[in-house]
Write a protein that holds these residues in place. Structure first.
Motif, PDB file in Angstrom:
ATOM      1  N   ALA A 112       0.871  -1.186   0.000  1.00  0.00           N
ATOM      2  CA  ALA A 112       0.000   0.000   0.000  1.00  0.00           C
ATOM      3  C   ALA A 112       0.900   1.226   0.000  1.00  0.00           C
ATOM      4  CB  ALA A 112      -0.923   0.015   1.212  1.00  0.00           C
ATOM      5  N   PRO A 113       0.726   2.128  -0.954  1.00  0.00           N
ATOM      6  CA  PRO A 113       1.592   3.306  -1.017  1.00  0.00           C
ATOM      7  C   PRO A 113       1.221   4.332   0.051  1.00  0.00           C
ATOM      8  CG  PRO A 113      -0.110   3.449  -2.686  1.00  0.00           C
ATOM      9  CD  PRO A 113      -0.288   2.108  -2.029  1.00  0.00           C
ATOM     10  N   SER A 114       2.189   5.148   0.430  1.00  0.00           N
ATOM     11  CA  SER A 114       1.884   6.296   1.285  1.00  0.00           C
ATOM     12  C   SER A 114       1.085   7.305   0.474  1.00  0.00           C
ATOM     13  CB  SER A 114       3.178   6.932   1.797  1.00  0.00           C
ATOM     14  OG  SER A 114       3.913   6.014   2.590  1.00  0.00           O
ATOM     15  N   VAL A 115       0.121   7.943   1.115  1.00  0.00           N
ATOM     16  CA  VAL A 115      -0.741   8.905   0.420  1.00  0.00           C
ATOM     17  C   VAL A 115      -0.830  10.187   1.225  1.00  0.00           C
ATOM     18  CG1 VAL A 115      -2.107   7.095  -0.677  1.00  0.00           C
ATOM     19  CG2 VAL A 115      -2.841   8.042   1.529  1.00  0.00           C
ATOM     20  N   CYS A 116      -1.298  11.228   0.567  1.00  0.00           N
ATOM     21  CA  CYS A 116      -1.588  12.487   1.240  1.00  0.00           C
ATOM     22  C   CYS A 116      -3.009  12.422   1.812  1.00  0.00           C
ATOM     23  CB  CYS A 116      -1.465  13.650   0.271  1.00  0.00           C
ATOM     24  SG  CYS A 116       0.196  13.851  -0.438  1.00  0.00           S
ATOM     25  N   PHE A 117      -3.200  13.058   2.938  1.00  0.00           N
ATOM     26  CA  PHE A 117      -4.514  13.048   3.577  1.00  0.00           C
ATOM     27  C   PHE A 117      -5.577  13.546   2.600  1.00  0.00           C
ATOM     28  CE2 PHE A 117      -7.727  15.507   6.002  1.00  0.00           C
ATOM     29  CZ  PHE A 117      -8.377  14.415   6.548  1.00  0.00           C
ATOM     30  N   GLY A 118      -6.699  12.829   2.586  1.00  0.00           N
ATOM     31  CA  GLY A 118      -7.781  13.137   1.677  1.00  0.00           C
ATOM     32  C   GLY A 118      -7.833  12.208   0.497  1.00  0.00           C
ATOM     33  N   ASN A 119      -6.717  11.522   0.210  1.00  0.00           N
ATOM     34  CA  ASN A 119      -6.677  10.555  -0.881  1.00  0.00           C
ATOM     35  C   ASN A 119      -6.879   9.151  -0.331  1.00  0.00           C
ATOM     36  OD1 ASN A 119      -6.120  12.537  -2.818  1.00  0.00           O
ATOM     37  ND2 ASN A 119      -3.918  12.410  -2.423  1.00  0.00           N
ATOM     38  N   ALA A 120      -7.463   8.270  -1.137  1.00  0.00           N
ATOM     39  CA  ALA A 120      -7.707   6.885  -0.723  1.00  0.00           C
ATOM     40  C   ALA A 120      -6.413   6.073  -0.792  1.00  0.00           C
ATOM     41  CB  ALA A 120      -8.774   6.253  -1.615  1.00  0.00           C
ATOM     42  N   THR A 121      -6.234   5.199   0.195  1.00  0.00           N
ATOM     43  CA  THR A 121      -5.127   4.249   0.189  1.00  0.00           C
ATOM     44  C   THR A 121      -5.592   2.979  -0.505  1.00  0.00           C
ATOM     45  OG1 THR A 121      -4.274   5.134   2.277  1.00  0.00           O
ATOM     46  CG2 THR A 121      -3.496   2.955   1.609  1.00  0.00           C
ATOM     47  N   GLN A 122      -4.874   2.555  -1.541  1.00  0.00           N
ATOM     48  CA  GLN A 122      -5.222   1.344  -2.280  1.00  0.00           C
ATOM     49  C   GLN A 122      -4.364   0.187  -1.765  1.00  0.00           C
ATOM     50  OE1 GLN A 122      -7.685   0.742  -4.851  1.00  0.00           O
ATOM     51  NE2 GLN A 122      -7.119  -1.278  -4.079  1.00  0.00           N
ATOM     52  N   PHE A 123      -5.009  -0.818  -1.181  1.00  0.00           N
ATOM     53  CA  PHE A 123      -4.310  -1.986  -0.658  1.00  0.00           C
ATOM     54  C   PHE A 123      -4.326  -3.093  -1.714  1.00  0.00           C
ATOM     55  CE2 PHE A 123      -5.752   0.378   3.010  1.00  0.00           C
ATOM     56  CZ  PHE A 123      -4.664   0.332   3.860  1.00  0.00           C
ATOM     57  N   ILE A 124      -3.163  -3.656  -1.994  1.00  0.00           N
ATOM     58  CA  ILE A 124      -3.021  -4.729  -2.982  1.00  0.00           C
ATOM     59  C   ILE A 124      -2.567  -6.001  -2.269  1.00  0.00           C
ATOM     60  CG2 ILE A 124      -1.901  -5.486  -5.101  1.00  0.00           C
ATOM     61  CD1 ILE A 124      -3.765  -3.118  -5.466  1.00  0.00           C
ATOM     62  N   ASP A 125      -3.393  -7.039  -2.341  1.00  0.00           N
ATOM     63  CA  ASP A 125      -3.077  -8.328  -1.724  1.00  0.00           C
ATOM     64  C   ASP A 125      -1.981  -9.036  -2.521  1.00  0.00           C
ATOM     65  OD1 ASP A 125      -3.288 -10.793  -0.265  1.00  0.00           O
ATOM     66  OD2 ASP A 125      -4.521 -11.557  -1.917  1.00  0.00           O
ATOM     67  N   LEU A 126      -0.920  -9.470  -1.814  1.00  0.00           N
ATOM     68  CA  LEU A 126       0.185 -10.213  -2.436  1.00  0.00           C
ATOM     69  C   LEU A 126       0.333 -11.600  -1.823  1.00  0.00           C
ATOM     70  CD1 LEU A 126       2.889  -7.371  -2.582  1.00  0.00           C
ATOM     71  CD2 LEU A 126       1.319  -8.093  -4.397  1.00  0.00           C
ATOM     72  N   SER A 127      -0.690 -12.077  -1.139  1.00  0.00           N
ATOM     73  CA  SER A 127      -0.614 -13.356  -0.434  1.00  0.00           C
ATOM     74  C   SER A 127      -0.563 -14.520  -1.421  1.00  0.00           C
ATOM     75  CB  SER A 127      -1.829 -13.514   0.488  1.00  0.00           C
ATOM     76  OG  SER A 127      -1.939 -12.416   1.368  1.00  0.00           O
ATOM     77  N   THR A 128       0.129 -15.594  -1.010  1.00  0.00           N
ATOM     78  CA  THR A 128       0.269 -16.795  -1.842  1.00  0.00           C
ATOM     79  C   THR A 128       0.080 -18.036  -0.983  1.00  0.00           C
ATOM     80  OG1 THR A 128       2.677 -16.865  -1.489  1.00  0.00           O
ATOM     81  CG2 THR A 128       1.876 -15.653  -3.429  1.00  0.00           C
ATOM     82  N   VAL A 129      -0.164 -19.161  -1.661  1.00  0.00           N
ATOM     83  CA  VAL A 129      -0.232 -20.461  -1.002  1.00  0.00           C
ATOM     84  C   VAL A 129       0.281 -21.503  -2.000  1.00  0.00           C
ATOM     85  CG1 VAL A 129      -2.636 -20.915  -1.695  1.00  0.00           C
ATOM     86  CG2 VAL A 129      -1.677 -22.049   0.336  1.00  0.00           C
ATOM     87  N   PRO A 130       1.161 -22.459  -1.560  1.00  0.00           N
ATOM     88  CA  PRO A 130       1.756 -23.424  -2.500  1.00  0.00           C
ATOM     89  C   PRO A 130       0.728 -24.269  -3.232  1.00  0.00           C
ATOM     90  CG  PRO A 130       2.976 -23.406  -0.437  1.00  0.00           C
ATOM     91  CD  PRO A 130       1.737 -22.593  -0.218  1.00  0.00           C
ATOM     92  N   THR A 131      -0.268 -24.757  -2.525  1.00  0.00           N
ATOM     93  CA  THR A 131      -1.339 -25.542  -3.144  1.00  0.00           C
ATOM     94  C   THR A 131      -2.661 -25.098  -2.556  1.00  0.00           C
ATOM     95  OG1 THR A 131      -1.183 -27.321  -1.487  1.00  0.00           O
ATOM     96  CG2 THR A 131       0.161 -27.548  -3.489  1.00  0.00           C
ATOM     97  N   GLY A 132      -3.722 -25.232  -3.331  1.00  0.00           N
ATOM     98  CA  GLY A 132      -5.028 -24.775  -2.881  1.00  0.00           C
ATOM     99  C   GLY A 132      -5.235 -23.319  -3.256  1.00  0.00           C
TER     100      GLY A 132
END
Length: 338
Positions: A112-132
């Motif tokens: 998630a990038p740093s933002v200036c107040f008033g702007n939305a923070t965009q969260f990007i999921d980077l999670s992984t799992v070997p199987t499933g």
């Protein structure tokens, strides 16, 4: 058993009772677990036909055990063919082999990038799992607000530092979590003041911008007449500007802080004509010329909407006053309080 001598016709008979023991029936259960959890084995062997006195487990990873209800911690996720051999008190044995699963843990991650107040923070999921597959996301934004979206966008109500946590869950029920510090930068508050001037005078702009944390490092001015200035010091913060024509101008100030956050403020400034006033030295109320009947100053720069005149006698008494539009005022006719 009957034995015969064919040559002499002799025979003999032996009768004995033979006992055939029933085999025990091996069986067990073991639930799938997540890596790091202990697998618990439950012996379900049938004891109705035999008295079981021995259990031998092979966990398929080089380890064995001889208790009836063992627990085992695997050192890696995967599928294991676990065998159980049971022994009855009559030495009869039975074996069962089943596959048990140790599911992998997910690896939680996000950016998630740093933002200036008033702007939305965009969260990007980077999670992984070997199987499933990862099937669940639980976000805590560090200010008591949450989300279950995979890639949420969130606008904070205040600038500052926030400990954001993400808990991910796989289709096998395995979980992992991660916490990161997210920055919402303070935004400067742009503002300035000025003093109206006459044509050809220099207008001074006074920067009054403020910031809650950090510092303002740049001031960008647009004077509304095509002139601009970008400054990085006190001179840039408090510039001067000379307009070449009368009128109103929309002045825009943009300020930047060290984090790249900005704010703007605008004001309408007024440049008035040079003021020159001419007052008659005498007038004659009985004159046949109308322009001579009234005392009426004339000049350059008189504001039609903001005109006021007060006349006093030699003893300091106010004998006449007018406060109204200049362009509709004929002038003073010489009468006290007239």
């Amino acid at each position: 058993l009957i034995a015969r001598n064919v040559a002499f016709g002799c025979e003999d008979t032996l009768i004995m009772t033979i006992l055939v023991d029933t085999f025990p029936i091996a069986n067990y259960s073991a639930a799938s677990v997540c890596f790091g959890d202990t697998t618990r084995f439950v012996d379900l062997s049938d004891t109705s036909l035999a008295n079981i006195i021995g259990w031998w487990w092979d966990f398929d990873d080089g380890f064995t055990d001889t208790v009836q209800y063992p627990s085992h911690l695997y050192s890696a996720y995967g599928t294991y063919n676990v065998s159980l051999v049971i022994t009855a008190d009559d030495a009869c044995e039975d074996t069962v082999v089943k596959s048990i699963t140790v599911n992998p843990l997910p690896i939680a991650g996000f950016t998630a990038p740093s933002v200036c107040f008033g702007n939305a923070t965009q969260f990007i999921d980077l999670s992984t799992v070997p199987t499933g597959n990862i099937t669940g996301w639980n976000w805590n934004f560090g200010d008591s607000n949450t989300s279950t979206q995979q890639n949420p966008s969130y606008t904070y109500a205040a600038a500052g530092l926030y400990n954001v946590s993400l808990l991910v869950t796989t289709n096998s029920g395995c979980v992992d979590s991660i916490t990161k510090v997210i920055v919402v930068h303070y935004v400067p508050l742009a503002n300035f003041s000025f003093t109206p001037v006459c044509l050809n005078d220099t207008m001074v702009f006074n920067n009054t911008s403020i910031i809650g944390f950090g510092s303002i490092i740049a001031w960008q001015w647009d004077f509304g007449d095509g002139g601009t200035l970008t400054g990085f010091d006190s001179a840039g913060a408090n510039p001067t500007h000379t307009y070449i024509d009368t009128g109103t101008y929309d002045v825009l100030l943009t300020v930047y802080n060290s984090d790249g956050c900005k704010d703007t403020a605008w004001r309408t400034v007024k440049v008035i004509s040079e003021y020159i006033l001419f007052a008659p030295s005498a007038f004659f109320p009985e004159s046949y010329l109308e322009k001579n009947r009234y005392f009426r100053p004339v000049g350059i720069g008189i504001d039609n909407e903001e005109f006021e005149i007060l006349i006093y006698d030699r003893w300091g008494n106010n004998i006449y006053e007018y406060d109204g539009r200049y362009d509709t005022w004929l002038g003073w006719d010489g009468r006290a309080n007239g």
